[in-house]
Write a protein that holds these residues in place. Structure first.
Motif, PDB file in Angstrom:
ATOM      1  N   UNK A  39      32.573  13.332  28.849  1.00  0.00           N
ATOM      2  CA  UNK A  39      32.445  14.218  29.999  1.00  0.00           C
ATOM      3  C   UNK A  39      31.562  15.406  29.653  1.00  0.00           C
ATOM      4  N   UNK A  40      31.731  16.519  30.384  1.00  0.00           N
ATOM      5  CA  UNK A  40      30.890  17.697  30.202  1.00  0.00           C
ATOM      6  C   UNK A  40      30.946  18.250  28.775  1.00  0.00           C
ATOM      7  N   UNK A  41      32.054  18.093  28.086  1.00  0.00           N
ATOM      8  CA  UNK A  41      32.184  18.652  26.743  1.00  0.00           C
ATOM      9  C   UNK A  41      31.095  18.103  25.830  1.00  0.00           C
ATOM     10  N   UNK A  42      30.990  16.806  25.760  1.00  0.00           N
ATOM     11  CA  UNK A  42      29.976  16.172  24.905  1.00  0.00           C
ATOM     12  C   UNK A  42      28.588  16.306  25.525  1.00  0.00           C
ATOM     13  N   UNK A  43      28.504  16.155  26.831  1.00  0.00           N
ATOM     14  CA  UNK A  43      27.207  16.238  27.494  1.00  0.00           C
ATOM     15  C   UNK A  43      26.513  17.565  27.263  1.00  0.00           C
ATOM     16  N   UNK A  44      27.231  18.659  27.424  1.00  0.00           N
ATOM     17  CA  UNK A  44      26.615  19.970  27.297  1.00  0.00           C
ATOM     18  C   UNK A  44      26.268  20.299  25.843  1.00  0.00           C
ATOM     19  N   UNK A  45      27.158  19.990  24.915  1.00  0.00           N
ATOM     20  CA  UNK A  45      26.871  20.294  23.504  1.00  0.00           C
ATOM     21  C   UNK A  45      25.700  19.445  22.995  1.00  0.00           C
ATOM     22  N   UNK A  46      25.603  18.205  23.447  1.00  0.00           N
ATOM     23  CA  UNK A  46      24.486  17.347  23.048  1.00  0.00           C
ATOM     24  C   UNK A  46      23.188  17.848  23.666  1.00  0.00           C
ATOM     25  N   UNK A  47      23.231  18.241  24.925  1.00  0.00           N
ATOM     26  CA  UNK A  47      22.046  18.781  25.593  1.00  0.00           C
ATOM     27  C   UNK A  47      21.530  20.028  24.874  1.00  0.00           C
ATOM     28  N   UNK A  48      22.437  20.925  24.520  1.00  0.00           N
ATOM     29  CA  UNK A  48      22.029  22.153  23.839  1.00  0.00           C
ATOM     30  C   UNK A  48      21.439  21.856  22.458  1.00  0.00           C
ATOM     31  N   UNK A  49      22.005  20.892  21.754  1.00  0.00           N
ATOM     32  CA  UNK A  49      21.462  20.521  20.441  1.00  0.00           C
ATOM     33  C   UNK A  49      20.075  19.897  20.593  1.00  0.00           C
ATOM     34  N   UNK A  50      19.879  19.097  21.607  1.00  0.00           N
ATOM     35  CA  UNK A  50      18.571  18.491  21.842  1.00  0.00           C
ATOM     36  C   UNK A  50      17.524  19.556  22.157  1.00  0.00           C
ATOM     37  N   UNK A  51      17.920  20.622  22.854  1.00  0.00           N
ATOM     38  CA  UNK A  51      16.972  21.698  23.177  1.00  0.00           C
ATOM     39  C   UNK A  51      16.497  22.445  21.931  1.00  0.00           C
ATOM     40  N   UNK A  52      17.230  22.368  20.849  1.00  0.00           N
ATOM     41  CA  UNK A  52      16.816  23.014  19.598  1.00  0.00           C
ATOM     42  C   UNK A  52      15.675  22.268  18.913  1.00  0.00           C
ATOM     43  N   UNK A  53      15.480  21.021  19.269  1.00  0.00           N
ATOM     44  CA  UNK A  53      14.427  20.193  18.671  1.00  0.00           C
ATOM     45  C   UNK A  53      13.100  20.505  19.359  1.00  0.00           C
ATOM     46  N   UNK A  54      12.111  20.902  18.574  1.00  0.00           N
ATOM     47  CA  UNK A  54      10.807  21.270  19.151  1.00  0.00           C
ATOM     48  C   UNK A  54      10.054  20.087  19.725  1.00  0.00           C
ATOM     49  N   UNK A  55      10.433  18.870  19.362  1.00  0.00           N
ATOM     50  CA  UNK A  55       9.783  17.679  19.908  1.00  0.00           C
ATOM     51  C   UNK A  55      10.396  17.209  21.221  1.00  0.00           C
ATOM     52  N   UNK A  56      11.469  17.845  21.661  1.00  0.00           N
ATOM     53  CA  UNK A  56      12.117  17.469  22.918  1.00  0.00           C
ATOM     54  C   UNK A  56      11.540  18.321  24.049  1.00  0.00           C
ATOM     55  N   UNK A  57      10.929  17.668  25.017  1.00  0.00           N
ATOM     56  CA  UNK A  57      10.367  18.367  26.171  1.00  0.00           C
ATOM     57  C   UNK A  57      11.425  18.594  27.250  1.00  0.00           C
ATOM     58  N   UNK A  58      12.336  17.639  27.402  1.00  0.00           N
ATOM     59  CA  UNK A  58      13.388  17.739  28.408  1.00  0.00           C
ATOM     60  C   UNK A  58      14.645  17.064  27.877  1.00  0.00           C
ATOM     61  N   UNK A  59      15.764  17.694  28.101  1.00  0.00           N
ATOM     62  CA  UNK A  59      17.066  17.084  27.792  1.00  0.00           C
ATOM     63  C   UNK A  59      18.047  17.552  28.856  1.00  0.00           C
TER      64      UNK A  59
END
Length: 116
Positions: A39-59
């Motif tokens: 649910x939102x718990x994993x979704x949001x924490x994963x999204x925020x971690x993906x945003x830390x990656x400079x190669x990720x344009x959108x998450x």
């Protein structure tokens, strides 16, 4: 009541993969991951971690419906990476961070339990 049984929120049915991957056919280096029984718990924490990656344009992520216990995580990366690499790196980084948090908590708990 029409609500599904509570265990259906957590138990992945037999024959169902926990995570499935679907490459986007219209956008290069984009994909959608379906993560079952989260649910939102994993979704949001994963999204925020993906945003830390400079190669990720959108998450981003979404829950398709409140009674469907899955999230859809969408990842779009630069040409230097792939969505699968970004996803795996984010999961590994989160695993390390949470392990560090757990260890720090246990150390502090041990310190304070000796005081009592």
């Amino acid at each position: 009541m029409n609500a599904p049984d509570r265990y259906e929120r957590f138990v992945v049915p037999e024959g169902t993969k926990k995570v499935s991957y679907e490459r986007d056919t219209k956008i290069i280096n984009a994909a959608t991951f379906t993560i079952e029984r989260e649910d939102h718990t994993i979704g949001n924490i994963l999204r925020m971690q993906l945003h830390r990656d400079e190669n990720v344009l959108f998450a981003g992520y979404k829950l398709p419906h409140p009674l469907q216990y899955k999230i859809l995580v969408r990842i779009h990366t630069t040409s230097q990476s792939s969505p699968m690499q970004a996803y795996n790196q984010a999961i590994n980084d989160l695993d390390k961070e949470l392990d560090h948090l757990k260890n720090a908590f246990e150390v502090e708990l041990e310190k304070h339990s000796r005081d009592f």
